[in-house]
Design a protein around this motif. Structure first.
Motif, PDB file in Angstrom:
ATOM      1  N   LYS A 183       0.869  -1.174   0.000  1.00  0.00           N
ATOM      2  CA  LYS A 183       0.000   0.000   0.000  1.00  0.00           C
ATOM      3  C   LYS A 183       0.908   1.226   0.000  1.00  0.00           C
ATOM      4  N   GLN A 204      -0.340  10.089  -9.445  1.00  0.00           N
ATOM      5  CA  GLN A 204      -1.663   9.571  -9.080  1.00  0.00           C
ATOM      6  C   GLN A 204      -2.249   8.750 -10.225  1.00  0.00           C
ATOM      7  N   GLY A 211      -3.826  -0.018 -10.377  1.00  0.00           N
ATOM      8  CA  GLY A 211      -4.671  -0.631  -9.355  1.00  0.00           C
ATOM      9  C   GLY A 211      -4.014  -0.705  -7.988  1.00  0.00           C
ATOM     10  N   VAL A 212      -3.052   0.170  -7.764  1.00  0.00           N
ATOM     11  CA  VAL A 212      -2.382   0.208  -6.459  1.00  0.00           C
ATOM     12  C   VAL A 212      -3.359   0.743  -5.407  1.00  0.00           C
ATOM     13  N   ASP A 213      -3.212   0.264  -4.185  1.00  0.00           N
ATOM     14  CA  ASP A 213      -3.996   0.801  -3.072  1.00  0.00           C
ATOM     15  C   ASP A 213      -3.215   1.987  -2.490  1.00  0.00           C
ATOM     16  N   TRP A 214      -3.617   3.183  -2.832  1.00  0.00           N
ATOM     17  CA  TRP A 214      -2.818   4.371  -2.493  1.00  0.00           C
ATOM     18  C   TRP A 214      -3.689   5.492  -1.952  1.00  0.00           C
ATOM     19  N   TYR A 215      -3.064   6.373  -1.190  1.00  0.00           N
ATOM     20  CA  TYR A 215      -3.653   7.676  -0.931  1.00  0.00           C
ATOM     21  C   TYR A 215      -2.566   8.718  -0.756  1.00  0.00           C
ATOM     22  N   PHE A 216      -2.986   9.948  -0.772  1.00  0.00           N
ATOM     23  CA  PHE A 216      -2.041  11.053  -0.985  1.00  0.00           C
ATOM     24  C   PHE A 216      -2.495  12.243  -0.154  1.00  0.00           C
ATOM     25  N   VAL A 217      -1.570  12.813   0.595  1.00  0.00           N
ATOM     26  CA  VAL A 217      -1.917  13.996   1.390  1.00  0.00           C
ATOM     27  C   VAL A 217      -1.092  15.187   0.930  1.00  0.00           C
TER      28      VAL A 217
ATOM     29  N   PHE B 216      -5.205  18.303   2.598  1.00  0.00           N
ATOM     30  CA  PHE B 216      -6.092  17.696   1.612  1.00  0.00           C
ATOM     31  C   PHE B 216      -5.670  16.253   1.388  1.00  0.00           C
ATOM     32  N   VAL B 217      -6.624  15.342   1.452  1.00  0.00           N
ATOM     33  CA  VAL B 217      -6.300  13.934   1.206  1.00  0.00           C
ATOM     34  C   VAL B 217      -7.070  13.434  -0.009  1.00  0.00           C
ATOM     35  N   SER B 218      -6.352  12.807  -0.932  1.00  0.00           N
ATOM     36  CA  SER B 218      -6.974  12.126  -2.069  1.00  0.00           C
ATOM     37  C   SER B 218      -6.867  10.626  -1.858  1.00  0.00           C
ATOM     38  N   TYR B 219      -8.001   9.962  -1.907  1.00  0.00           N
ATOM     39  CA  TYR B 219      -8.023   8.506  -1.740  1.00  0.00           C
ATOM     40  C   TYR B 219      -8.101   7.829  -3.104  1.00  0.00           C
ATOM     41  N   GLY B 220      -7.087   7.027  -3.383  1.00  0.00           N
ATOM     42  CA  GLY B 220      -7.050   6.313  -4.652  1.00  0.00           C
ATOM     43  C   GLY B 220      -8.216   5.353  -4.782  1.00  0.00           C
ATOM     44  N   ASN B 221      -8.693   5.178  -6.014  1.00  0.00           N
ATOM     45  CA  ASN B 221      -9.765   4.219  -6.335  1.00  0.00           C
ATOM     46  C   ASN B 221     -11.107   4.592  -5.719  1.00  0.00           C
TER      47      ASN B 221
END
Lengths: 264, 264
Positions: A183, A204, A211-217, B216-221
């Motif tokens: 992740k 992104q 299809g990676v399980d990701w998030y970004f701040v 700010f958080v972006s959640y993948g998928n």
């Protein structure tokens, strides 16, 4: 085994008081190899704690393995993990200034095969420790180290998660994202002049397509190096410490670890 | 006082077991006014807990104040806060389907003055409670409610923080960001077809220019409505539940509250 530990060079025990009780940090310089190259990393864990535990690799900024990266490893040990601070450049090889740091980091950035080999060698040291729970491992990195742990993930390394703190996000081989098992959490300064919106968008897209399980701040008002007090306090220089973003990003990492390590 | 509570309409006490001990949630329908309009919100708190506590306003999605928004208020009460779920549309005024929901929400989206009046009326109800710590208040909102709490902040409301979950981020008056006193956390589905990258970029620019303390958080998928199980499980429809993003965003909100409310 390609990567092996040559010797435990020195051991120091630091007694500290942690919120969970009395932690007794044991820090060791660990010499290891990547092929013919000799590296010297820093291993640390709480000696007052029993049994196996999640393992976290720490990858340094462009200045190489220094007190800052070791401090982060110590903090991870205080959280109950075993931490290994990698040495990407090699034993005793440290840039003397930022010009040289740019050259050193640039060498590895432009040779991702070598970078992946170096970081996988360090990851193997972590996995070789009896205290490491092999089913619960992660890697974090700062700036150059953020880029490096993303490459570790893209190399297909078997770990639960990676966290990039103000790392450059681009790669010459975005298609390798398909190899990612970890992740991915990326923590970014919204005003980082080194990692611009186009690079963020491409990253992104890369993660999403694979299809990676990701998030970004994105942290508002934060520029490059926002976690490092040594970066100073002038955001106009493009790199500066930002206490709020530092604390928030550390909390985000802790929350991420709780999830990926199945902790409460 | 422009806004006042007309009557406490009903009271129900729900005993629940919370990790911190036995919580005894007390939920009440609260009638209040915004000018001549009559609204009916939902107030809830843990009756087994003593003393004042942080207060959190909850603003509903486009379907109006429903079981989902009340459930979120209950969850906040379990965390030890006093929560008030606002009613933006008015007592008994509920869209019968998504077409009508679009019309209702559209009315307020295109009349931000009215929207701000409605949400400030609800915020006043929260502030009127004896249990509310007036120095520690926040607002959260979902979809339409996310947009609404951002407008609450832009209206200059005196609160510690706002959290938008998959809310639309744009405003006809971005210059009003200069009024924002609250810290701002926006939680976004990276694949939300309703809130596109241009809107995200404009929002971040708005916050940055005004010197707001934001992240700010972006959640993948994740697409629109990622926190709501009622949204179904087909991301291709543009709105769908995403359990990972739901849990991660709730944890992000909890961490944000700990910071802004000064909790450990």
């Amino acid at each position: 085994m390609k990567y092996f530990i040559v010797a435990v060079m020195s051991i120091c025990v630091i007694g500290i008081f942690a919120s969970a009780g009395m932690a007794e940090l044991r820090g060791e310089a660990v010499e290891y190899r990547d092929g013919d190259a000799v590296m010297e990393g820093y291993l640390v864990y709480d000696d007052a704690k029993q049994g196996i535990r999640p393992g976290v690799l720490v990858v340094h900024e462009w200045m190489g393995l220094n007190a800052y990266a070791k401090k982060r490893a110590d903090q991870l040990a205080e959280l109950g993990y075993i931490a290994f601070a990698a040495d990407i450049y090699g034993k005793g090889i440290r840039p003397k200034d930022t010009t040289e740091a740019g050259q050193f980091a640039g060498k590895y950035r432009s040779d991702r095969k070598l970078l992946r080999s170096r970081v996988n060698a360090a990851f193997s040291v972590l996995n070789d420790q009896d205290l490491t729970d092999l089913k619960r491992t992660a890697a974090i990195g700062y700036c150059f180290g953020g880029t490096t742990v993303l490459e570790l993930a893209r190399s297909g390394a078997d770990l639960s998660g990676v966290v990039s703190f103000h790392g450059a996000l681009s790669t010459p081989t975005p298609g390798d994202a398909k190899n990612i098992k970890a992740k991915v959490l990326a923590l970014h300064g919204a005003d980082d002049p080194n990692v611009k919106p186009d690079e963020v968008a491409a990253f992104q897209e890369e993660m999403g397509k694979a299809g990676v399980d990701w998030y970004f701040v994105s942290y508002g008002n934060a520029v490059h190096s926002f976690t490092n007090p040594d970066a100073g306090n002038d955001p106009k220089k493009g790199a500066a410490y930002n206490e709020k973003a530092d604390k928030r990003s550390w909390e985000a990492m802790k929350s991420f670890f709780k999830e990926i390590f199945g902790e409460k």
